[in-house]
Design a protein around this motif. Structure first.
Motif, PDB file in Angstrom:
ATOM      1  N   LYS A 161      32.394 -34.140  20.563  1.00 22.59           N
ATOM      2  CA  LYS A 161      31.285 -33.238  20.273  1.00 22.59           C
ATOM      3  C   LYS A 161      30.911 -33.342  18.805  1.00 22.59           C
ATOM      4  N   GLY A 162      29.615 -33.366  18.547  1.00 24.46           N
ATOM      5  CA  GLY A 162      29.132 -33.421  17.178  1.00 24.46           C
ATOM      6  C   GLY A 162      29.382 -32.118  16.450  1.00 24.46           C
ATOM      7  N   LYS A 163      29.555 -32.224  15.141  1.00 21.51           N
ATOM      8  CA  LYS A 163      29.724 -31.025  14.330  1.00 21.51           C
ATOM      9  C   LYS A 163      29.052 -31.242  12.988  1.00 21.51           C
ATOM     10  N   ALA A 164      28.563 -30.166  12.426  1.00 17.29           N
ATOM     11  CA  ALA A 164      27.911 -30.219  11.121  1.00 17.29           C
ATOM     12  C   ALA A 164      28.960 -30.040  10.039  1.00 17.29           C
ATOM     13  N   GLY A 165      28.916 -30.909   9.048  1.00 14.80           N
ATOM     14  CA  GLY A 165      29.865 -30.830   7.947  1.00 14.80           C
ATOM     15  C   GLY A 165      29.160 -30.589   6.622  1.00 14.80           C
ATOM     16  N   ALA A 166      29.931 -30.631   5.578  1.00 11.73           N
ATOM     17  CA  ALA A 166      29.409 -30.396   4.230  1.00 11.73           C
ATOM     18  C   ALA A 166      28.434 -31.490   3.815  1.00 11.73           C
ATOM     19  N   TYR A 167      27.428 -31.106   3.067  1.00 11.00           N
ATOM     20  CA  TYR A 167      26.444 -32.034   2.490  1.00 11.00           C
ATOM     21  C   TYR A 167      25.708 -32.854   3.546  1.00 11.00           C
ATOM     22  N   GLY A 168      25.483 -32.269   4.713  1.00  9.68           N
ATOM     23  CA  GLY A 168      24.719 -32.941   5.756  1.00  9.68           C
ATOM     24  C   GLY A 168      25.507 -33.929   6.583  1.00  9.68           C
ATOM     25  N   SER A 169      26.811 -33.953   6.411  1.00 11.04           N
ATOM     26  CA  SER A 169      27.619 -34.895   7.179  1.00 11.04           C
ATOM     27  C   SER A 169      27.837 -34.382   8.601  1.00 11.04           C
ATOM     28  N   GLY A 170      28.293 -35.252   9.447  1.00 13.08           N
ATOM     29  CA  GLY A 170      28.586 -34.891  10.824  1.00 13.08           C
ATOM     30  C   GLY A 170      27.629 -35.565  11.788  1.00 13.08           C
ATOM     31  N   ASN A 171      27.923 -35.439  13.047  1.00  7.61           N
ATOM     32  CA  ASN A 171      27.113 -36.071  14.076  1.00  7.61           C
ATOM     33  C   ASN A 171      26.148 -35.049  14.665  1.00  7.61           C
ATOM     34  N   VAL A 172      25.132 -34.707  13.871  1.00  2.00           N
ATOM     35  CA  VAL A 172      24.122 -33.740  14.274  1.00  2.00           C
ATOM     36  C   VAL A 172      22.756 -34.231  13.803  1.00  2.00           C
ATOM     37  N   ILE A 173      21.705 -33.615  14.340  1.00  2.00           N
ATOM     38  CA  ILE A 173      20.340 -33.852  13.881  1.00  2.00           C
ATOM     39  C   ILE A 173      19.848 -32.531  13.322  1.00  2.00           C
ATOM     40  N   HIS A 174      19.498 -32.530  12.048  1.00  2.00           N
ATOM     41  CA  HIS A 174      19.044 -31.299  11.407  1.00  2.00           C
ATOM     42  C   HIS A 174      17.594 -31.007  11.789  1.00  2.00           C
ATOM     43  N   THR A 175      17.357 -29.787  12.261  1.00  2.55           N
ATOM     44  CA  THR A 175      16.003 -29.391  12.649  1.00  2.55           C
ATOM     45  C   THR A 175      15.476 -28.256  11.792  1.00  2.55           C
ATOM     46  N   GLY A 176      16.276 -27.792  10.846  1.00  3.16           N
ATOM     47  CA  GLY A 176      15.872 -26.699   9.971  1.00  3.16           C
ATOM     48  C   GLY A 176      16.617 -26.772   8.659  1.00  3.16           C
ATOM     49  N   MET A 177      16.596 -25.670   7.927  1.00 10.10           N
ATOM     50  CA  MET A 177      17.175 -25.640   6.589  1.00 10.10           C
ATOM     51  C   MET A 177      18.684 -25.368   6.580  1.00 10.10           C
ATOM     52  N   THR A 178      19.244 -24.867   7.673  1.00  9.77           N
ATOM     53  CA  THR A 178      20.671 -24.536   7.694  1.00  9.77           C
ATOM     54  C   THR A 178      21.390 -25.331   8.778  1.00  9.77           C
ATOM     55  N   VAL A 179      22.722 -25.328   8.706  1.00  7.69           N
ATOM     56  CA  VAL A 179      23.521 -26.022   9.723  1.00  7.69           C
ATOM     57  C   VAL A 179      23.419 -25.340  11.077  1.00  7.69           C
ATOM     58  N   PHE A 180      22.983 -24.071  11.083  1.00 11.70           N
ATOM     59  CA  PHE A 180      22.871 -23.343  12.340  1.00 11.70           C
ATOM     60  C   PHE A 180      21.704 -23.830  13.194  1.00 11.70           C
ATOM     61  N   SER A 181      20.778 -24.544  12.582  1.00 12.76           N
ATOM     62  CA  SER A 181      19.644 -25.086  13.323  1.00 12.76           C
ATOM     63  C   SER A 181      19.883 -26.522  13.770  1.00 12.76           C
TER      64      SER A 181
END
Length: 71
Positions: free
Chosen positions: A19-39
């Motif tokens: 499963k992907g997870k958001a890490g520090a400084y934009g790291s991780g296996n996610v796609i950012h859709t907003g300004m925070t890691v919650f998005s």
């Protein structure tokens, strides 16, 4: 591999789901859709532990977020 639990290349059933997870400084296996890691939209990797073939999948409920951001 997500749906069949079988590698399409070697036919092994030794599939690992990561499963992907958001890490520090934009790291991780996610796609950012907003300004925070919650998005962020999680990208789930399926890896064959026999031959190394991998696929990435997005959960269906997250696809509208991607459409809003990138269309």
């Amino acid at each position: 591999m997500k749906n069949t639990n079988e590698c399409p290349k070697c036919k092994s059933s030794r599939i690992i789901s990561i499963k992907g997870k958001a890490g520090a400084y934009g790291s991780g296996n996610v796609i950012h859709t907003g300004m925070t890691v919650f998005s962020a939209v999680s990208v789930i990797r399926y890896v064959c532990s026999n031959c190394g073939y991998s696929e990435e999948w997005i959960n269906k409920e997250d696809i509208p977020k991607l459409i809003d951001k990138f269309r």
